[in-house]
Each structure stands twice: as C-alpha cells, then as structure tokens.
Scaffold this motif. Sequence first.
Motif, PDB file in Angstrom:
ATOM      1  N   GLY A 176       0.795  -1.222   0.000  1.00 23.23           N
ATOM      2  CA  GLY A 176       0.000   0.000   0.000  1.00 23.23           C
ATOM      3  C   GLY A 176       0.826   1.270   0.000  1.00 23.23           C
ATOM      4  O   GLY A 176       0.298   2.356   0.182  1.00 23.23           O
ATOM      5  N   ARG A 197      -1.193  10.265   1.310  1.00 25.64           N
ATOM      6  CA  ARG A 197      -1.918   8.989   1.184  1.00 25.64           C
ATOM      7  C   ARG A 197      -1.136   7.951   0.390  1.00 25.64           C
ATOM      8  O   ARG A 197      -1.381   6.755   0.514  1.00 25.64           O
ATOM      9  CB  ARG A 197      -3.297   9.201   0.581  1.00 25.64           C
ATOM     10  CG  ARG A 197      -3.286   9.583  -0.877  1.00 25.64           C
ATOM     11  CD  ARG A 197      -4.686   9.684  -1.452  1.00 25.64           C
ATOM     12  NE  ARG A 197      -4.630   9.618  -2.895  1.00 25.64           N
ATOM     13  CZ  ARG A 197      -4.572   8.494  -3.600  1.00 25.64           C
ATOM     14  NH1 ARG A 197      -4.578   7.327  -3.013  1.00 25.64           N
ATOM     15  NH2 ARG A 197      -4.512   8.529  -4.920  1.00 25.64           N
ATOM     16  N   THR A 240       1.744   6.465   3.242  1.00 27.73           N
ATOM     17  CA  THR A 240       1.415   5.806   4.507  1.00 27.73           C
ATOM     18  C   THR A 240       0.162   4.963   4.354  1.00 27.73           C
ATOM     19  O   THR A 240      -0.509   5.009   3.324  1.00 27.73           O
ATOM     20  CB  THR A 240       1.129   6.825   5.628  1.00 27.73           C
ATOM     21  OG1 THR A 240      -0.001   7.598   5.238  1.00 27.73           O
ATOM     22  CG2 THR A 240       2.300   7.703   5.918  1.00 27.73           C
ATOM     23  N   VAL A 241      -0.151   4.201   5.395  1.00 30.05           N
ATOM     24  CA  VAL A 241      -1.458   3.564   5.511  1.00 30.05           C
ATOM     25  C   VAL A 241      -2.048   4.045   6.830  1.00 30.05           C
ATOM     26  O   VAL A 241      -1.304   4.322   7.781  1.00 30.05           O
ATOM     27  CB  VAL A 241      -1.394   2.012   5.469  1.00 30.05           C
ATOM     28  CG1 VAL A 241      -1.049   1.529   4.087  1.00 30.05           C
ATOM     29  CG2 VAL A 241      -0.408   1.470   6.471  1.00 30.05           C
ATOM     30  N   THR A 242      -3.379   4.169   6.897  1.00 29.87           N
ATOM     31  CA  THR A 242      -4.008   4.744   8.085  1.00 29.87           C
ATOM     32  C   THR A 242      -4.130   3.694   9.173  1.00 29.87           C
ATOM     33  O   THR A 242      -5.130   3.014   9.296  1.00 29.87           O
ATOM     34  CB  THR A 242      -5.398   5.318   7.743  1.00 29.87           C
ATOM     35  OG1 THR A 242      -6.124   4.328   7.014  1.00 29.87           O
ATOM     36  CG2 THR A 242      -5.280   6.568   6.903  1.00 29.87           C
ATOM     37  N   ARG A 243      -3.059   3.556   9.920  1.00 27.94           N
ATOM     38  CA  ARG A 243      -2.982   2.595  11.020  1.00 27.94           C
ATOM     39  C   ARG A 243      -1.823   3.058  11.889  1.00 27.94           C
ATOM     40  O   ARG A 243      -0.935   3.775  11.423  1.00 27.94           O
ATOM     41  CB  ARG A 243      -2.699   1.200  10.454  1.00 27.94           C
ATOM     42  CG  ARG A 243      -2.579   0.132  11.494  1.00 27.94           C
ATOM     43  CD  ARG A 243      -2.395  -1.264  10.907  1.00 27.94           C
ATOM     44  NE  ARG A 243      -1.241  -1.392  10.055  1.00 27.94           N
ATOM     45  CZ  ARG A 243      -1.290  -1.865   8.804  1.00 27.94           C
ATOM     46  NH1 ARG A 243      -2.431  -2.217   8.261  1.00 27.94           N
ATOM     47  NH2 ARG A 243      -0.202  -1.956   8.082  1.00 27.94           N
ATOM     48  N   GLY A 264       1.698   3.039  10.561  1.00 24.16           N
ATOM     49  CA  GLY A 264       1.451   2.852   9.129  1.00 24.16           C
ATOM     50  C   GLY A 264       2.575   3.454   8.305  1.00 24.16           C
ATOM     51  O   GLY A 264       2.962   4.597   8.518  1.00 24.16           O
TER      52      GLY A 264
END
Length: 115
Positions: free
Chosen positions: A51, A66, A69-72, A75
């Motif tokens: 991702g 966006r 990163t990943v939204t976690r 991330g």
Amino acid sequence: QRLQYRRRLSYNTKSNQVKISKTPGGKLVYLYKKKPGSIPKCGDCKEKLRGIKAARPRELSRLSKRLKTVTRTYGGSRCHQCVRTRIVRAFLIEEQKIVVRVLKAQQASQKGASK
C-alpha cells in the motif's frame, strides 16, 4: 552510428544507465534512465510494506501523504503483523503488572490477618 554520453561520467555505472532513442531528425541519442525506487520495508521483520508507493527520495517528497502511509498505527513504518505483536505484547505486560500487584496485596492482607 556511434553514440556519446551526454554527461561527464564516462563509466557504465548504476547511475549512468542509458537507452537509445531516435530524434525526429533521424539521429540516435542516449537518454538517461532513472533509478527505480525501492519498496519500503518493515523496520522489524524487513518485509515489503503493502500500500506504499516505491519511489526515489526526491519523488517521495513530492507525493501526497496517502501514497506514503497507511491509516494505522505505525502505518508506513511497520507491517500489520508486527504492529499486532507489539499491541499484544504491551497488553500482556500490563496484565502481568496487574497480577503482580494483586498478589502483593493478597500477601499483605494474609500477613495482616495472621498477626
């Protein structure tokens, strides 16, 4: 047709890779290839992160958040598996602390009762 490098570096190094291109005038010229970006890896297990776009550092600075990163939690830095183990480990350590506290309290109450 013989071709010439267009820059000063005259060795066939990784940063000096070229492809041949034909100009509209029919001449053959060298076009310089860009190095491929490396895929980000997990800091713990060195697994490739999904991702996240692979890009050179200068390109990364131009990309939107966006794509990087990943939204976690963690991330873009750690993989999902490592994040999960971290969370579980922290939870178990906290549980262990609570158990120790409860046992100490029980021992203290037993000493108080026996006296």
